[in-house]
Write a protein that holds these residues in place. Structure first.
Motif, short mmCIF file in Angstrom:
data_model
loop_
_atom_site.label_atom_id
_atom_site.label_comp_id
_atom_site.label_asym_id
_atom_site.label_seq_id
_atom_site.Cartn_x
_atom_site.Cartn_y
_atom_site.Cartn_z
N ALA A 34 0.81 -1.22 0.00
CA ALA A 34 0.00 0.00 0.00
C ALA A 34 0.84 1.27 0.00
O ALA A 34 0.29 2.37 0.01
N GLU A 35 2.16 1.15 -0.02
CA GLU A 35 3.03 2.31 0.19
C GLU A 35 2.78 3.42 -0.82
O GLU A 35 2.68 4.60 -0.46
N SER A 36 2.69 3.09 -2.09
CA SER A 36 2.50 4.13 -3.10
C SER A 36 1.13 4.77 -2.99
O SER A 36 0.95 5.96 -3.30
N PHE A 37 0.13 4.02 -2.56
CA PHE A 37 -1.22 4.56 -2.36
C PHE A 37 -1.23 5.57 -1.21
O PHE A 37 -1.86 6.63 -1.30
N VAL A 38 -0.52 5.25 -0.15
CA VAL A 38 -0.55 6.08 1.05
C VAL A 38 0.23 7.37 0.86
O VAL A 38 -0.19 8.44 1.30
N GLY A 39 1.39 7.29 0.20
CA GLY A 39 2.23 8.48 0.07
C GLY A 39 2.77 8.92 1.41
O GLY A 39 3.25 8.10 2.21
N ASP A 40 2.67 10.20 1.72
CA ASP A 40 3.21 10.73 2.97
C ASP A 40 2.13 11.04 3.99
O ASP A 40 2.31 11.85 4.90
N GLU A 41 0.97 10.38 3.88
CA GLU A 41 -0.16 10.65 4.77
C GLU A 41 -0.32 9.56 5.83
O GLU A 41 -0.06 8.38 5.57
N PRO A 42 -0.77 9.94 7.03
CA PRO A 42 -1.20 8.90 7.99
C PRO A 42 -2.42 8.18 7.43
O PRO A 42 -3.18 8.75 6.65
N PHE A 43 -2.59 6.93 7.82
CA PHE A 43 -3.68 6.15 7.24
C PHE A 43 -4.20 5.11 8.22
O PHE A 43 -3.54 4.77 9.20
N ALA A 44 -5.39 4.61 7.93
CA ALA A 44 -6.03 3.59 8.75
C ALA A 44 -5.83 2.21 8.12
O ALA A 44 -5.68 2.08 6.91
#
Length: 292
Positions: free
Chosen positions: A117-127
């Protein structure tokens, strides 16, 4: 930063619920009239999450079909005014969130799946919501409870519940100190502990809010010598050891959709509260119980 992204790992093989999961992904097994994974997506949407990545593998394209429009079916339903509520229920599923998909090409554990999921998340916090764990809350959605704690304290959060010893040794154990009501600082996590290693009876149960540096922790996690899997709990433990993880003793009832008993418990308990069949089902259960 506001949390708008979630990751749902749904790439497991579902071996504990075979043969039901041979052709139907366990995430698509129903709880009354909705597949399990829809409960997860609805939970995300209710907590303000707009973008969801579902991590799948071969044979799980039916998940994508479920969250798409079904033109032929919907057109048939629209032709009958009495079917309008069914049309609304079917059509609205596709509009719950922006849903994306990626395949975990090898089954190497939860940590390995989340790394995709790293490219989907980018530099944002996520659930993160585990595909096996359905949690029904009468108050705020559980992932929303974790987001609230993250926003208040600026630390990653993990959803926990106290479990009996026989479950703790199958899940994990946490070393914690109480911070406030239902909220704990986590110092260490042990995956699948022996009884002698149990630190507390709190176990991580299916919900996390993390920052993107967790991907580096996953990359530095060695696969288990026993299973070859990359345990995500190791990355969470690293966060804990660095003073960056809180445990949220969430409000809600959790069902383990990865085993047959959990599936039956979910169906019975949700059916009892279902607006369409609840009362009839309650009478049925009472009559059935009289003969047990």
């Amino acid at each position: 930063m506001k949390i708008t992204k979630a990751v749902i790992p749904a790439a497991g093989l579902g071996t504990r619920v075979l043969p039901a999961s041979k052709a139907v992904p366990k995430e698509m097994l129903n709880i009354v009239d909705k597949p399990a994974i829809q409960y997860l997506v609805e939970e995300c949407a209710a907590a303000g999450i707009t973008d969801i990545l579902i991590i799948t593998n071969r044979g799980k394209g039916i998940i994508e079909d479920h969250f798409d429009y079904a033109f032929e079916l919907e057109e048939k339903l629209l032709q009958n005014p009495d079917k309008r509520p069914l049309y609304d229920a079917v059509h609205s599923v596709a509009d719950l969130a922006n849903i994306y998909y990626i395949r975990q090409k090898e089954t190497k554990g939860l940590g390995h799946a989340i790394l995709a999921a790293e490219s989907f998340v980018g530099d944002e916090p996520f659930a993160i919501l585990y595909g096996d764990d359905i949690i029904v809350s009468e108050t705020r959605p559980v992932i929303g409870q974790l987001i609230d704690a993250y926003e208040k304290y600026g630390k990653c959060t993990t959803g926990v519940k106290e479990c009996p010893t026989e479950q703790v040794i199958k899940y994990c154990t946490l070393d914690v100190t109480k911070l406030e009501d239902r909220l704990y600082d986590v110092h260490r996590i042990i995956e699948k502990p022996s009884e002698a290693e149990i630190l507390s009876h709190f176990s991580v149960l299916g919900r996390n809010v993390v920052t993107p540096d967790v991907f580096d922790y996953i990359r530095h996690t060695a696969p288990s010598p026993k299973t070859g899997e990359v345990y995500f709990s190791e990355a969470l433990s690293t966060l804990a050891e660095n003073g960056r993880l809180l445990a949220v003793d969430f409000e809600g009832k959790r069902y383990d959709m990865g085993n047959k008993l959990g599936i039956m418990q979910a169906n019975v308990e949700v059916a009892l509260k279902h607006p369409e069949i609840g009362e009839d089902f309650r009478r049925y259960i009472k009559s059935l119980a009289a003969d047990l």
